[in-house]
Design a protein around this motif. Structure first.
Motif, PDB file in Angstrom:
ATOM      1  N   GLY A  43       0.283  14.668  -0.004  1.00  0.00           N
ATOM      2  CA  GLY A  43       1.385  14.511  -0.945  1.00  0.00           C
ATOM      3  C   GLY A  43       2.732  14.220  -0.316  1.00  0.00           C
ATOM      4  O   GLY A  43       3.719  14.058  -1.020  1.00  0.00           O
ATOM      5  N   PHE A  44       2.806  14.150   0.996  1.00  0.00           N
ATOM      6  CA  PHE A  44       4.047  13.756   1.659  1.00  0.00           C
ATOM      7  C   PHE A  44       3.707  12.963   2.903  1.00  0.00           C
ATOM      8  O   PHE A  44       2.573  12.572   3.096  1.00  0.00           O
ATOM      9  CB  PHE A  44       4.946  14.964   1.957  1.00  0.00           C
ATOM     10  N   ARG A  45       4.666  12.667   3.732  1.00  0.00           N
ATOM     11  CA  ARG A  45       4.487  11.765   4.864  1.00  0.00           C
ATOM     12  C   ARG A  45       4.001  10.407   4.373  1.00  0.00           C
ATOM     13  O   ARG A  45       3.101   9.806   4.932  1.00  0.00           O
ATOM     14  CB  ARG A  45       3.490  12.307   5.897  1.00  0.00           C
ATOM     15  N   SER A  46       4.580   9.922   3.287  1.00  0.00           N
ATOM     16  CA  SER A  46       4.094   8.661   2.717  1.00  0.00           C
ATOM     17  C   SER A  46       4.637   7.460   3.480  1.00  0.00           C
ATOM     18  O   SER A  46       5.740   7.478   4.011  1.00  0.00           O
ATOM     19  CB  SER A  46       4.471   8.552   1.243  1.00  0.00           C
TER      20      SER A  46
ATOM     21  N   ILE B 262      -6.935   0.944  -7.823  1.00  0.00           N
ATOM     22  CA  ILE B 262      -7.732   1.903  -7.070  1.00  0.00           C
ATOM     23  C   ILE B 262      -8.830   2.536  -7.934  1.00  0.00           C
ATOM     24  O   ILE B 262      -9.962   2.646  -7.508  1.00  0.00           O
ATOM     25  CB  ILE B 262      -6.840   3.019  -6.484  1.00  0.00           C
ATOM     26  N   SER B 263      -8.502   2.964  -9.120  1.00  0.00           N
ATOM     27  CA  SER B 263      -9.464   3.699  -9.966  1.00  0.00           C
ATOM     28  C   SER B 263     -10.603   2.842 -10.442  1.00  0.00           C
ATOM     29  O   SER B 263     -10.530   1.713 -10.709  1.00  0.00           O
ATOM     30  CB  SER B 263      -8.763   4.280 -11.186  1.00  0.00           C
TER      31      SER B 263
ATOM     32  N   ILE C 239      -4.506   9.354   2.741  1.00  0.00           N
ATOM     33  CA  ILE C 239      -5.235   8.811   1.594  1.00  0.00           C
ATOM     34  C   ILE C 239      -4.489   7.608   1.042  1.00  0.00           C
ATOM     35  O   ILE C 239      -3.262   7.639   0.880  1.00  0.00           O
ATOM     36  CB  ILE C 239      -5.380   9.879   0.498  1.00  0.00           C
ATOM     37  N   LEU C 240      -5.233   6.561   0.743  1.00  0.00           N
ATOM     38  CA  LEU C 240      -4.668   5.398   0.069  1.00  0.00           C
ATOM     39  C   LEU C 240      -4.479   5.761  -1.395  1.00  0.00           C
ATOM     40  O   LEU C 240      -5.441   6.008  -2.118  1.00  0.00           O
ATOM     41  CB  LEU C 240      -5.604   4.189   0.209  1.00  0.00           C
ATOM     42  N   ARG C 241      -3.232   5.827  -1.842  1.00  0.00           N
ATOM     43  CA  ARG C 241      -2.925   6.269  -3.211  1.00  0.00           C
ATOM     44  C   ARG C 241      -2.727   5.108  -4.176  1.00  0.00           C
ATOM     45  O   ARG C 241      -3.049   5.219  -5.348  1.00  0.00           O
ATOM     46  CB  ARG C 241      -1.659   7.112  -3.225  1.00  0.00           C
ATOM     47  N   ARG C 242      -2.135   4.023  -3.690  1.00  0.00           N
ATOM     48  CA  ARG C 242      -1.798   2.934  -4.597  1.00  0.00           C
ATOM     49  C   ARG C 242      -1.818   1.602  -3.862  1.00  0.00           C
ATOM     50  O   ARG C 242      -1.444   1.512  -2.698  1.00  0.00           O
ATOM     51  CB  ARG C 242      -0.416   3.171  -5.187  1.00  0.00           C
TER      52      ARG C 242
ATOM     53  N   LEU D 272       0.845  -1.194   0.000  1.00  0.00           N
ATOM     54  CA  LEU D 272       0.000   0.000   0.000  1.00  0.00           C
ATOM     55  C   LEU D 272       0.875   1.236   0.000  1.00  0.00           C
ATOM     56  O   LEU D 272       1.951   1.239   0.594  1.00  0.00           O
ATOM     57  CB  LEU D 272      -0.888   0.037   1.242  1.00  0.00           C
ATOM     58  N   LEU D 273       0.422   2.274  -0.664  1.00  0.00           N
ATOM     59  CA  LEU D 273       1.055   3.587  -0.580  1.00  0.00           C
ATOM     60  C   LEU D 273       0.015   4.524   0.001  1.00  0.00           C
ATOM     61  O   LEU D 273      -1.047   4.744  -0.586  1.00  0.00           O
ATOM     62  CB  LEU D 273       1.505   4.090  -1.946  1.00  0.00           C
TER      63      LEU D 273
END
Length: 91
Positions: free
Chosen positions: A21-24, A90-91, A75-78, A15-16
């Motif tokens: 946009g930071f603190r990933s 995700i999409s 937010i779950l990005r990937r 998971l990403l």
């Protein structure tokens, strides 16, 4: 585990998750078990063939995100499978 699902033993899910946009963070999960018994939550339908694959974190981690009234939420990005980023789950 059914013979047709033996491949899932080699699956790693990543998971990403980030905040604004930071603190990933990049937690990874490995396959640990399978249950042929699953519950179907839709009362209109009857029996569903299949089961539940269970994944656990590869290592214990703690992630810290900021919280303030106007900060964005994490937010779950990937979602990746076996570190392959060529598919969008995700999409």
């Amino acid at each position: 585990l059914p013979e047709s699902l033996q491949w899932i033993k080699r699956v790693t899910v990543g998971l990403l998750i980030d905040q604004e946009g930071f603190r990933s963070v990049h937690p990874s999960f490995r396959f640990v078990g399978y249950s042929a018994r699953s519950r179907w939550l839709d009362p209109q339908d009857g029996v569903v063939d299949g089961g539940v694959a269970e994944f656990m974190p590869k290592k214990r981690q703690t992630f810290h995100f900021h919280y303030a009234l106007f900060d964005g939420l994490p937010i779950l990005r990937r979602v990746t499978v076996n570190d392959d980023e060529s598919h969008d789950y995700i999409s």
